[in-house]
Design a protein around this motif. Structure first.
Motif, PDB file in Angstrom:
ATOM      1  N   HIS A  44       0.821  -1.208   0.000  1.00  0.00           N
ATOM      2  CA  HIS A  44       0.000   0.000   0.000  1.00  0.00           C
ATOM      3  C   HIS A  44       0.857   1.261   0.000  1.00  0.00           C
ATOM      4  N   GLU A  45       0.333   2.277  -0.664  1.00  0.00           N
ATOM      5  CA  GLU A  45       0.965   3.592  -0.641  1.00  0.00           C
ATOM      6  C   GLU A  45       0.595   4.292   0.660  1.00  0.00           C
ATOM      7  N   VAL A  46       1.610   4.741   1.395  1.00  0.00           N
ATOM      8  CA  VAL A  46       1.391   5.434   2.660  1.00  0.00           C
ATOM      9  C   VAL A  46       1.900   6.861   2.533  1.00  0.00           C
TER      10      VAL A  46
ATOM     11  N   VAL B  88      -2.464   5.459   4.864  1.00  0.00           N
ATOM     12  CA  VAL B  88      -2.787   4.700   3.651  1.00  0.00           C
ATOM     13  C   VAL B  88      -3.786   5.498   2.816  1.00  0.00           C
ATOM     14  N   THR B  89      -3.428   5.720   1.576  1.00  0.00           N
ATOM     15  CA  THR B  89      -4.271   6.528   0.697  1.00  0.00           C
ATOM     16  C   THR B  89      -5.631   5.866   0.488  1.00  0.00           C
ATOM     17  N   LEU B  90      -6.675   6.667   0.524  1.00  0.00           N
ATOM     18  CA  LEU B  90      -8.030   6.130   0.455  1.00  0.00           C
ATOM     19  C   LEU B  90      -8.389   5.563  -0.909  1.00  0.00           C
TER      20      LEU B  90
ATOM     21  N   GLU C  14      -7.165   5.125  12.243  1.00  0.00           N
ATOM     22  CA  GLU C  14      -6.123   6.126  12.070  1.00  0.00           C
ATOM     23  C   GLU C  14      -5.030   5.727  11.079  1.00  0.00           C
ATOM     24  N   VAL C  15      -4.957   4.457  10.709  1.00  0.00           N
ATOM     25  CA  VAL C  15      -3.975   4.039   9.716  1.00  0.00           C
ATOM     26  C   VAL C  15      -4.272   4.635   8.345  1.00  0.00           C
ATOM     27  N   LEU C  16      -5.517   5.084   8.154  1.00  0.00           N
ATOM     28  CA  LEU C  16      -5.932   5.658   6.871  1.00  0.00           C
ATOM     29  C   LEU C  16      -5.614   7.150   6.793  1.00  0.00           C
ATOM     30  N   ASP C  17      -5.515   7.649   5.571  1.00  0.00           N
ATOM     31  CA  ASP C  17      -5.173   9.055   5.321  1.00  0.00           C
ATOM     32  C   ASP C  17      -6.401   9.939   5.517  1.00  0.00           C
ATOM     33  N   CYS C  18      -6.775  10.107   6.779  1.00  0.00           N
ATOM     34  CA  CYS C  18      -7.901  10.975   7.121  1.00  0.00           C
ATOM     35  C   CYS C  18      -7.843  11.284   8.606  1.00  0.00           C
ATOM     36  N   PHE C  19      -8.095  12.523   8.972  1.00  0.00           N
ATOM     37  CA  PHE C  19      -8.274  12.860  10.386  1.00  0.00           C
ATOM     38  C   PHE C  19      -9.287  13.988  10.485  1.00  0.00           C
ATOM     39  N   GLY C  20      -9.879  14.095  11.654  1.00  0.00           N
ATOM     40  CA  GLY C  20     -10.887  15.124  11.894  1.00  0.00           C
ATOM     41  C   GLY C  20     -10.401  16.140  12.896  1.00  0.00           C
ATOM     42  N   ARG C  21     -11.187  17.187  13.057  1.00  0.00           N
ATOM     43  CA  ARG C  21     -10.814  18.209  14.028  1.00  0.00           C
ATOM     44  C   ARG C  21     -11.226  17.772  15.431  1.00  0.00           C
TER      45      ARG C  21
END
Length: 458
Positions: free
Chosen positions: A197-199, A391-393, A414-421
């Protein structure tokens, strides 16, 4: 049979992993959680100052989440389970009473205890006959042929002690790289990379910023409500400071200014923190780490979140009180120490309203509503609430969280390329993606009872 091959092995016993385990078991799978520490949910225990803000009250995906992927992927993920359903799951299925804090529009456990959240997740899994293996650090995931599964390869999780666990499906939910002392040291990214996977390079998100304070004295401990704005710093020619070519460009639509109006701006001993700062900190981290494509960011603060007109009214000497110290007037809306510091910053310490020149007024007004904070660094992953990057979605099926590279590998949290405020948004992402991964992993085992065949049940 279970000792030989698990239906689902969940790597990581955090919020996303426990949710995936619960849902996989709910739909009939034999589930084993591999947790590298001595207990599950250590980051859950730390969250919200141990109060654990489990959900927000409303969500705007385009404003509340950050990813390098197209927003369509996030919309697909979140459309699978709304806030009301997530709240119902916690209260009805996990037996965790929740309350809404109206002043902040955040959802907390009624007990105000993060331990109750963690324990409800673990007990809920145990009631579904989920098994746990602690001190199980997964070092590698690889496909193997197994004598009990002849139709297709299964997956082998190789542990740090040299043993291994085989499973039909693996859910990678081992977190990011923030707060590494609790076990989230970035190993999940290595496992994902080992699978091809692309990270995107991980970075500290929702982390305190470092820098000097206004005035001559440190302001550590001072807190107030502010409005913050991230702007692109300009050079003397009026262009963004790191423009590489000056050729005329086609006009583009004006980008929305990044802002945060929140309570809890905090002066720390080394800089700044609080929700307003944390929400925007990634702009500066990415720039400092060479990950940003935009110009040099600047953080402008409007102390007390008042307009120029409101301040002009407060500071108007013609209304009487021209002999009043400027600091005393500012104290009607600002903490005293900050009022003194801002006056020192513009060279009017000890001055009275009637003594201010037009230039003094202009400089003070800028200091009150457009003060540029001197950002010199950030507190890093050790203090970050979450990890950016991952990890890119586009390599993940947003309907199932299954890898597009490997069958029966699922990723969530959290391993995925996304986070919230700040505000329960990262927990919501963990619950949603964990649920999708767990349901889909169970589906691939083909072990559903008649009531679960359609996989539409909440």
């Amino acid at each position: 049979r279970r000792a030989e091959v698990a239906d689902v092995a969940v790597v990581g016993g955090g919020a996303a992993g426990l949710t995936a385990a619960w849902y996989a078991a709910r739909y009939g799978a034999d589930v084993l959680v591999l947790e590298r520490t001595r207990e599950c949910g250590k980051k859950v225990l730390m969250s919200g100052g141990t109060r654990c803000n489990v959900l927000p009250c409303e969500v705007d995906i385009t404003k509340d989440y950050f990813t390098s992927a197209k927003m369509g992927a996030l919309r697909s993920i979140f459309s699978s389970w709304d806030l009301a359903d997530a709240k119902k799951w916690m209260e009805d299925d996990l037996g965790l009473p929740l309350v809404v804090e109206q002043s902040t529009r955040k959802v907390f456990p009624k007990s105000q205890s993060s331990r109750d959240v963690r324990d409800a997740l673990v007990r809920g899994c145990e009631r579904k006959r989920v098994k746990f293996q602690y001190h199980a650090s997964v070092e590698q995931i690889q496909p193997v042929k197994h004598e009990m599964i002849r139709a297709e390869p299964c997956w082998r999780c190789i542990l740090g002690d040299g043993t291994h666990v085989d499973a039909r499906n693996v859910v990678l939910a081992a977190g990011g790289a923030s707060f590494p002392k609790v076990g989230t040291d970035g190993s999940a990214f290595s496992l994902a990379q080992g699978l091809g996977h692309e990270v995107h390079k991980p970075f500290a998100a929702l982390t305190p910023l470092l820098g000097s304070h206004p005035g001559t004295d440190r302001l550590a401990g001072v807190t107030l409500e502010v409005a913050l704005q991230v702007a692109s710093r300009k050079n003397e020619a009026g262009q963004p400071s790191n423009e590489k070519n000056l050729k005329p460009k086609k006009k583009r639509k004006k980008k929305q200014v990044k802002e945060a109006t929140r309570e809890g701006f905090l002066f720390t001993h080394k800089g700044y923190s609080g929700p307003a700062v944390l929400d925007l900190s990634h702009h500066f981290v990415q720039h400092m780490e060479g990950l940003a494509t935009a110009g040099n960011p600047e953080l402008l603060v409007n102390w007390a979140n008042k307009t120029e007109q409101e301040w002009k009214h407060i500071l108007d000497p013609s209304a009487g009180g021209g002999g009043t110290l400027v600091t005393n007037k500012l104290r009607t809306a600002l903490p005293q120490r900050l009022a003194v510091a801002l006056c020192e910053e513009v060279g009017i310490g000890g001055s009275r309203l009637a003594e201010l020149t037009r230039q003094n007024h202009a400089e003070l007004m800028n200091a009150l509503v457009r003060f540029p904070l001197n950002i010199t660094g950030h507190a890093g992953l050790d203090k970050a609430e979450v990890t950016g990057g991952g990890v890119t979605l586009h390599e993940i099926n947003s309907s199932t969280m299954e890898s597009r590279l490997h069958k029966n590998i699922f990723l969530c949290g959290e391993v995925l390329d996304c986070f919230g405020r700040i505000g329960g948004f990262n927990f919501y992402f963990a619950w949603v993606t964990g649920r999708l991964a767990g349901k889909a992993a169970a589906a691939s085992t083909h072990r559903f009872n008649d009531a679960a065949q359609d996989l539409v049940m909440p």
